[in-house]
Design an enzyme around this catalytic site. Structure first.
Site, short mmCIF file in Angstrom:
data_model
loop_
_atom_site.label_atom_id
_atom_site.label_comp_id
_atom_site.label_asym_id
_atom_site.label_seq_id
_atom_site.Cartn_x
_atom_site.Cartn_y
_atom_site.Cartn_z
CB THR A 32 -0.92 0.01 1.23
OG1 THR A 32 -1.78 -1.13 1.14
CG2 THR A 32 -1.76 1.28 1.28
CD GLN A 107 -3.95 -7.12 -0.83
OE1 GLN A 107 -3.86 -5.97 -0.41
NE2 GLN A 107 -3.19 -8.10 -0.38
CE1 TYR A 189 -6.94 -2.58 6.52
CE2 TYR A 189 -5.59 -4.03 5.15
CZ TYR A 189 -5.79 -2.81 5.77
OH TYR A 189 -4.85 -1.82 5.66
NE ARG A 238 -0.80 -10.02 1.77
CZ ARG A 238 0.50 -10.36 1.73
NH1 ARG A 238 0.88 -11.34 0.94
NH2 ARG A 238 1.39 -9.72 2.46
NE ARG A 335 10.31 -4.65 4.99
CZ ARG A 335 10.83 -5.09 6.14
NH1 ARG A 335 11.08 -4.24 7.11
NH2 ARG A 335 11.09 -6.37 6.29
#
Length: 395
Positions: A32, A107, A189, A238, A335
């Site tokens: 994100t 996603q 989430y 996921r 990352r």
């Protein structure tokens, strides 16, 4: 950061996912970044970002968390996919990735109690979750201050998500050309809020037993496959069984993650046995000391995308072990793919990696987004200018 030689490992061997073939087992994870417009439309900055990271043919990019419906939670500058404008903007990005010979998933993430109640209030929506259990005291105070307290989703509202909101977004995703649509059921989430008994205290058919707590997610998958006619190979999911981020795995969790997720994955495998195998299951892995998700690969017979937590030393031994011991494994990088647009070439050729810059991850500007150099090609950057450089809508 020094990279050991990986050429002789399975990391650079092809692998099949549904109808597509990857040339290597390295995927870009859904990171994100908040680089969309205020109207949640993908931007020119996003186009550059995904294009550069798809330059090695046969690469899988998993697009960032994207909102399937305004009602399901809004955060500033998070991309959306509930209307034609957003779909057309995403298509420009997808076409560029495909032109490079690579592939891209999207996603779709529903926020639930992780949403911002103030923003929802401004747009006329209620703040809803699996149960009336706030994420933390700060979210509770904000919700109460703005007059939008957390409420439990009703069965009718859940039904609307299952048969209207999610299918609309999935259809727009496939219309835009995404190769796979990944359902975000991790990271604290909404779907994960239903799975965990620490965040789900419902007494209806969506609460209590593990069969009930996974019902919402499985209804979404089943509706897409059986009612909407979506090819299961174009869907993925996921999961993060040991996630403690956003309070999912509570300190007093009464059910072990293996019980919860063993059941869920077995249900997905049963559907696969009947000819409806998902493209892949993406699994968030913590450090080995904290968790072990090997049970998923023991149940699930399809492709698994693993996102292994790296130490500060960037120990790639777990990567080599994962891809060489299980021929169905893809390794996702987050990352390090952010900081290295040419990550695949660097890993393949044992080239040093750029360091990543966490303070810029969520800044919303181009600094720390498209300002990382390729190996041997240093960029001259005006940092102050890039701090002000924001994206423009693609349509």
């Amino acid at each position: 950061m020094t990279v050991p030689s990986l050429k002789s490992t399975n990391l650079f061997k092809p692998i099949q996912i549904g109808n597509i073939t990857l040339n290597q087992r390295i995927a870009h994870l859904p990171t994100t970044r908040f680089r969309a417009t205020a109207e949640h439309v993908p931007t020119d900055l996003m186009l550059q970002y995904y294009t550069e990271r798809s330059i090695v043919p046969g690469t899988l990019l998993i697009g960032e968390g994207t909102i399937p419906s305004e009602k399901l939670g809004i955060l500033p500058n998070l991309p959306g996919l509930w209307n034609e404008q957003q779909s057309k903007a995403w298509k420009i990005i997808i076409d560029s990735v495909h032109k490079n010979g690579s592939f891209i998933s999207i996603q779709l993430g529903t926020l639930g109690r992780a949403a911002n109640p103030a923003i929802l209030k401004q747009r006329g929506y209620e703040y809803s979750g699996a149960s009336v259990i706030y994420l933390d005291e700060d979210s509770k105070k904000l919700a109460e201050d703005v007059g939008n307290p957390l409420k439990e989703l009703t069965e009718d509202e859940i039904h609307d998500i299952v048969v209207n909101q999610i299918p609309n977004s999935v259809k727009l995703s496939l219309q835009a050309g995404f190769d796979i649509v990944e359902i975000h059921a991790s990271s604290g989430y909404l779907f994960e809020q239903f799975i965990h008994p620490s965040s789900n205290k419902r007494t209806d058919k969506y609460g209590g037993s593990i069969e009930n707590r996974t019902r919402f997610l499985l209804e979404v998958i089943d509706n897409l496959i059986y009612n909407e006619g979506i090819d299961a190979k174009k869907l993925a999911i996921r999961l993060s069984p040991y996630n403690t981020f956003r309070g999912s795995l509570g300190e007093n969790e009464s059910v072990h993650p293996i019980v919860n997720y063993g059941y869920l994955v077995s249900e997905l495998q049963q559907r696969a046995n009947k000819g409806h195998q998902l493209g892949y299951i993406s699994v968030v892995e913590n450090t080995p000391e904290r968790s072990n998700t090997d049970f998923i690969s023991q149940i699930w017979q399809g492709v698994i995308v693993k996102s292994i937590a790296f130490s500060e030393s960037f120990d790639l031994n777990p990567v080599v072990k994962a891809v060489d011991t299980d021929d169905r494994t893809i390794i996702g990088f987050g990352r390090h793919f952010i900081a290295n647009p040419d990550l695949i070439e660097r890993l393949k050729n044992s080239l040093d990696l750029n360091p990543f810059d966490p303070p810029t991850f969520y800044s919303g500007t181009n600094l720390g987004y498209n300002t990382y150099s390729k190996y041997g090609q240093p960029l001259e950057i005006d940092q102050e200018a890039e701090k002000l450089h924001r994206g423009k809508s693609l349509v």
